[in-house]
Motif scaffolding. Sequence first.
Motif, PDB file in Angstrom:
ATOM      1  N   THR A  35      36.897  48.570  45.517  1.00  0.00           N
ATOM      2  CA  THR A  35      35.537  48.789  45.459  1.00  0.00           C
ATOM      3  C   THR A  35      35.283  50.416  45.290  1.00  0.00           C
ATOM      4  O   THR A  35      35.910  51.308  46.237  1.00  0.00           O
ATOM      5  CB  THR A  35      34.962  48.308  46.810  1.00  0.00           C
ATOM      6  N   ARG A  38      29.658  43.581  47.253  1.00  0.00           N
ATOM      7  CA  ARG A  38      30.552  44.752  46.991  1.00  0.00           C
ATOM      8  C   ARG A  38      30.612  44.829  45.401  1.00  0.00           C
ATOM      9  O   ARG A  38      30.779  43.575  44.995  1.00  0.00           O
ATOM     10  CB  ARG A  38      31.426  44.864  47.745  1.00  0.00           C
ATOM     11  N   ARG A  98      31.465  40.210  59.014  1.00  0.00           N
ATOM     12  CA  ARG A  98      32.310  39.929  60.058  1.00  0.00           C
ATOM     13  C   ARG A  98      31.910  40.748  60.946  1.00  0.00           C
ATOM     14  O   ARG A  98      31.056  41.567  60.955  1.00  0.00           O
ATOM     15  CB  ARG A  98      33.848  40.325  59.511  1.00  0.00           C
ATOM     16  N   VAL A 105      25.516  37.471  54.213  1.00  0.00           N
ATOM     17  CA  VAL A 105      26.639  37.853  53.373  1.00  0.00           C
ATOM     18  C   VAL A 105      26.506  39.298  52.872  1.00  0.00           C
ATOM     19  O   VAL A 105      25.409  39.776  52.811  1.00  0.00           O
ATOM     20  CB  VAL A 105      26.794  36.931  51.922  1.00  0.00           C
ATOM     21  N   SER A 106      27.646  39.754  52.475  1.00  0.00           N
ATOM     22  CA  SER A 106      27.839  41.321  51.991  1.00  0.00           C
ATOM     23  C   SER A 106      27.985  41.305  50.632  1.00  0.00           C
ATOM     24  O   SER A 106      28.628  40.771  49.975  1.00  0.00           O
ATOM     25  CB  SER A 106      28.836  42.179  52.535  1.00  0.00           C
ATOM     26  N   THR A 156      30.329  41.225  43.848  1.00  0.00           N
ATOM     27  CA  THR A 156      30.826  39.786  44.515  1.00  0.00           C
ATOM     28  C   THR A 156      30.219  39.846  45.817  1.00  0.00           C
ATOM     29  O   THR A 156      29.658  40.692  46.401  1.00  0.00           O
ATOM     30  CB  THR A 156      32.430  39.677  44.703  1.00  0.00           C
ATOM     31  N   GLU A 157      30.338  38.583  46.465  1.00  0.00           N
ATOM     32  CA  GLU A 157      29.804  38.287  47.642  1.00  0.00           C
ATOM     33  C   GLU A 157      30.905  38.122  48.675  1.00  0.00           C
ATOM     34  O   GLU A 157      31.692  37.211  48.207  1.00  0.00           O
ATOM     35  CB  GLU A 157      28.509  37.463  47.792  1.00  0.00           C
ATOM     36  N   GLU A 158      30.698  38.368  50.027  1.00  0.00           N
ATOM     37  CA  GLU A 158      31.790  37.667  50.892  1.00  0.00           C
ATOM     38  C   GLU A 158      31.012  37.851  52.327  1.00  0.00           C
ATOM     39  O   GLU A 158      29.906  38.442  52.529  1.00  0.00           O
ATOM     40  CB  GLU A 158      32.837  38.934  51.175  1.00  0.00           C
ATOM     41  N   PRO A 159      31.336  36.856  53.119  1.00  0.00           N
ATOM     42  CA  PRO A 159      30.817  36.933  54.591  1.00  0.00           C
ATOM     43  C   PRO A 159      30.608  38.080  55.320  1.00  0.00           C
ATOM     44  O   PRO A 159      31.805  38.796  55.266  1.00  0.00           O
ATOM     45  CB  PRO A 159      31.615  35.707  55.437  1.00  0.00           C
TER      46      PRO A 159
END
Length: 336
Positions: free
Chosen positions: A62, A5, A25, A2-3, A20-23
């Motif tokens: 961001t 930001r 890509r 995950v990333s 926050t976190e996000e997958p």
Amino acid sequence: MVSARVLVTRYGGTEVLKVTEEPLRTPGIDEIRIKVECSGVALADLMRREGLYPLSPQPPFTPGYDAIGIIEEKGGNVTQYAVGDRVAVFFNGVGGYASHIYSPVAEVIPVPESLEPATALTILLNYVTAYQMLHRVAHVSEGDRVLIHGASGGVGTALLELGKLAKLKMFGTASAHKHPIVDSYGAVAIDYHSEDFVEVLSELAPEGMDAVFDPIGGRNWDRSMRTLNKQGTFIGYGYTSVFEQGEENDWAVRWKSLTEAKTTEQGNPVHVYSITTLKQERPEWFFEDVKHLFSLLLHGELQPFISHRIPFHEVARAHELLETSKAAGKIVLIHS
């Protein structure tokens, strides 16, 4: 994987900053994914967070202008870089506060291997801004007298160091407790709390300033213009007065009118400088100037002042330090 930001969830104080976190890509065919080592913090980030910056992006967004990191994955068309290379990316004020960033390969800047990442980071926003204002805009020469407002800040210390290299006669406004920083560059420090810089300069340099660099705006711009000699150039590059109680936020109107007028009422040249605007207009200058400044850094001719290296997840503390004027030089967010 995950990333992480930072998001400005709504306009407001530091409480609106959320990690926050996000997958992750896969990067596009002409794109690079970078694992960020450090991101820069700037006053304009705080202005965007509060919605005070002209054309501030709508939340959530961001913040962040500058980031340096290691290439983690690249698109199929990317041949000039290898996984593991250290590179830098400069954003248009939005995108830098993240653990991973994606960039078109054309916007990626190689970072010399021997440069420490946080030190190299200071070049992208602070030193390019200072260098371009001094040499691309004001065209300073040895012996020129210059006034630098906010002299202890990130761009201010860059102006002082580059001004010292150019052998300028420098005057800098700063709080009294930050005067040793201004003094260390060979500049004359002026306490903006207890001294009137117009009066001080009329006594110390009655011949007037050849250039003034003012990120404050409002009434300060008008007073700065009074210190110029007949050929002196005024460069406005910010409007931090919007943080002050009772100061009318006329930034957008004033910025536009001076940009169009190109001169003061007395006929002095005026330049309203924006690093992002000049990068769009003359991108080759930006990349040339970064390369030149990296070279000065490699040869030990620059020693950027970093006041704080703060863990990425403590971004609110970084903003508080900048907002309360407790920091000098550059604040850098460090990613683990």
